[in-house]
Write a protein that holds these residues in place. Structure first.
Motif, short mmCIF file in Angstrom:
data_model
loop_
_atom_site.label_atom_id
_atom_site.label_comp_id
_atom_site.label_asym_id
_atom_site.label_seq_id
_atom_site.Cartn_x
_atom_site.Cartn_y
_atom_site.Cartn_z
N THR A 170 9.33 -2.21 -6.16
CA THR A 170 9.79 -2.45 -7.53
C THR A 170 9.32 -1.37 -8.52
OG1 THR A 170 7.86 -3.81 -8.07
CG2 THR A 170 9.78 -4.93 -7.11
N SER A 171 8.56 -0.39 -8.03
CA SER A 171 8.00 0.65 -8.92
C SER A 171 9.04 1.69 -9.28
CB SER A 171 6.81 1.34 -8.24
OG SER A 171 5.80 0.42 -7.91
N ALA A 172 8.96 2.17 -10.52
CA ALA A 172 9.84 3.26 -10.94
C ALA A 172 9.42 4.57 -10.27
CB ALA A 172 9.80 3.40 -12.45
N CYS A 173 8.11 4.81 -10.24
CA CYS A 173 7.56 5.99 -9.56
C CYS A 173 6.90 5.52 -8.25
CB CYS A 173 6.55 6.70 -10.44
SG CYS A 173 7.22 7.32 -12.00
N TYR A 174 7.12 6.24 -7.18
CA TYR A 174 6.61 5.79 -5.88
C TYR A 174 6.56 6.95 -4.90
CZ TYR A 174 11.62 5.92 -5.01
OH TYR A 174 12.93 6.33 -4.92
N LEU A 176 7.95 11.31 -8.44
CA LEU A 176 6.66 11.61 -9.04
C LEU A 176 6.84 11.87 -10.53
CD1 LEU A 176 5.30 14.09 -6.33
CD2 LEU A 176 4.80 11.65 -6.55
N GLY A 177 5.99 11.25 -11.32
CA GLY A 177 6.07 11.46 -12.77
C GLY A 177 5.43 10.30 -13.51
N THR A 178 6.00 9.98 -14.65
CA THR A 178 5.48 8.91 -15.51
C THR A 178 6.52 7.81 -15.65
OG1 THR A 178 4.19 10.52 -16.76
CG2 THR A 178 4.56 8.38 -17.79
N SER A 179 6.08 6.59 -15.51
CA SER A 179 6.99 5.45 -15.66
C SER A 179 7.15 5.13 -17.14
CB SER A 179 6.43 4.24 -14.91
OG SER A 179 7.28 3.13 -15.07
N LEU A 180 8.41 5.06 -17.60
CA LEU A 180 8.68 4.78 -19.00
C LEU A 180 9.92 3.88 -19.09
CD1 LEU A 180 7.90 5.37 -21.96
CD2 LEU A 180 9.50 7.30 -21.88
N HIS A 181 9.72 2.67 -19.63
CA HIS A 181 10.82 1.71 -19.79
C HIS A 181 11.57 1.47 -18.48
CE1 HIS A 181 10.00 1.95 -24.03
NE2 HIS A 181 10.35 3.24 -24.10
N GLY A 182 10.83 1.36 -17.38
CA GLY A 182 11.44 1.04 -16.10
C GLY A 182 12.05 2.22 -15.36
#
Length: 200
Positions: free
Chosen positions: A58-62, A87-93
Motif C-alpha cells: 500500500t506504500s507510495a514509495c517502495y 524511490l523518493g518522498t511520499s506526498l498525498h499518496g
C-alpha cells in the motif's frame, strides 16, 4: 527441498522396518527447482510473491524483490531476483521521485550446520546502477536472503514423522539427524546425511 530430503530418509526407514532402531548414512541430491520452491515459501510469500525491502503493497514509495530463480555455478548456489522500486518522498499518496527496475544476483556456498541446511559466504554478483537502490539491496542480498534460506531439517522431519502412524501404520521417531556435508555437483546440491530413527 526439505520435503524431497525427508522423503529420501523415509525410504531408508521403511526399508529397515525389521529393526527397532537404525542409523543410516545417505546421499540426497536436491535440485535447483527444489531450492527455489523453498525460497519462495520462506521469503517470497507476500502479496503477488513479492518481498518488500522497503514499504509494503500500500506504500507510495517502495522497494521489492520478486521472481527468485535458483541455479548452480561452479561450487555456488546463485539466486537471481527481479527488483522494482519507487524511490523518493511520499506526498498525498504519491511517490515523488524515480522508478527503477533491475535484476540482481547473489551467490552463496551451501553449508551443513549440524541439523540445518545453511548458506554462507554471500557474494553479490550483480546490482543496479543506482547507489541509493544498492544501499537497500546489498543487506537484503548478502544477509537477509541467505539467512531465510536456512532450514532446520531435524525439526521438519520430526513434524513429518509425527503423522507416520496414521499414514503407514508404524510409529516412526527421529532420534538424531546430522548433515555432514553439502556441495554443488553439476546440476544438483548433494547432501550427505546421517539419521537414526526408531520404528514401533
Amino acid at each position: 527441498m526439505m520435503r524431497f530430503l525427508l522423503r529420501g530418509l523415509l525410504v531408508f526407514v521403511l526399508l529397515g522396518l525389521g529393526e527397532t532402531q537404525m542409523a543410516r548414512a545417505i546421499e540426497v541430491k536436491v535440485s535447483a527447482q527444489a531450492l527455489e520452491r523453498t525460497l519462495r515459501t520462506q521469503l517470497f510469500n507476500g502479496p503477488d510473491g513479492r518481498y518488500y525491502i522497503r514499504g509494503d503493497a500500500t506504500s507510495a514509495c517502495y522497494v521489492y524483490a520478486e521472481n527468485p530463480h535458483v541455479s548452480f555455478k561452479d561450487d555456488r548456489v546463485v539466486v537471481h531476483v527481479h527488483t522494482r522500486a519507487k524511490l523518493g518522498t511520499s506526498l498525498h499518496g504519491a511517490c515523488l521521485g524515480v522508478s527503477l527496475t533491475t535484476d540482481a544476483d547473489v551467490s552463496v556456498v551451501p553449508d551443513a550446520e549440524g541439523e540445518s541446511v545453511g548458506f554462507r559466504d554471500a557474494r553479490i554478483e550483480r546490482l543496479s546502477e543506482s547507489k541509493e537502490l544498492n544501499f537497500l539491496l546489498e543487506p537484503f542480498l548478502s544477509r537477509k536472503l541467505p539467512s531465510q534460506m536456512k532450514v532446520n531439517a531435524a525439526d521438519m522431519m520430526s513434524k513429518l514423522l509425527s503423522q507416520s502412524a496414521a499414514t503407514t501404520g508404524y510409529t516412526l521417531t527421529l532420534d538424531s539427524l546430522k548433515l555432514h556435508s553439502m556441495l554443488v555437483d553439476h546440476n544438483a546440491l548433494v547432501v550427505d546425511v546421517d539419521a537414526a530413527m526408531s520404528v514401533e
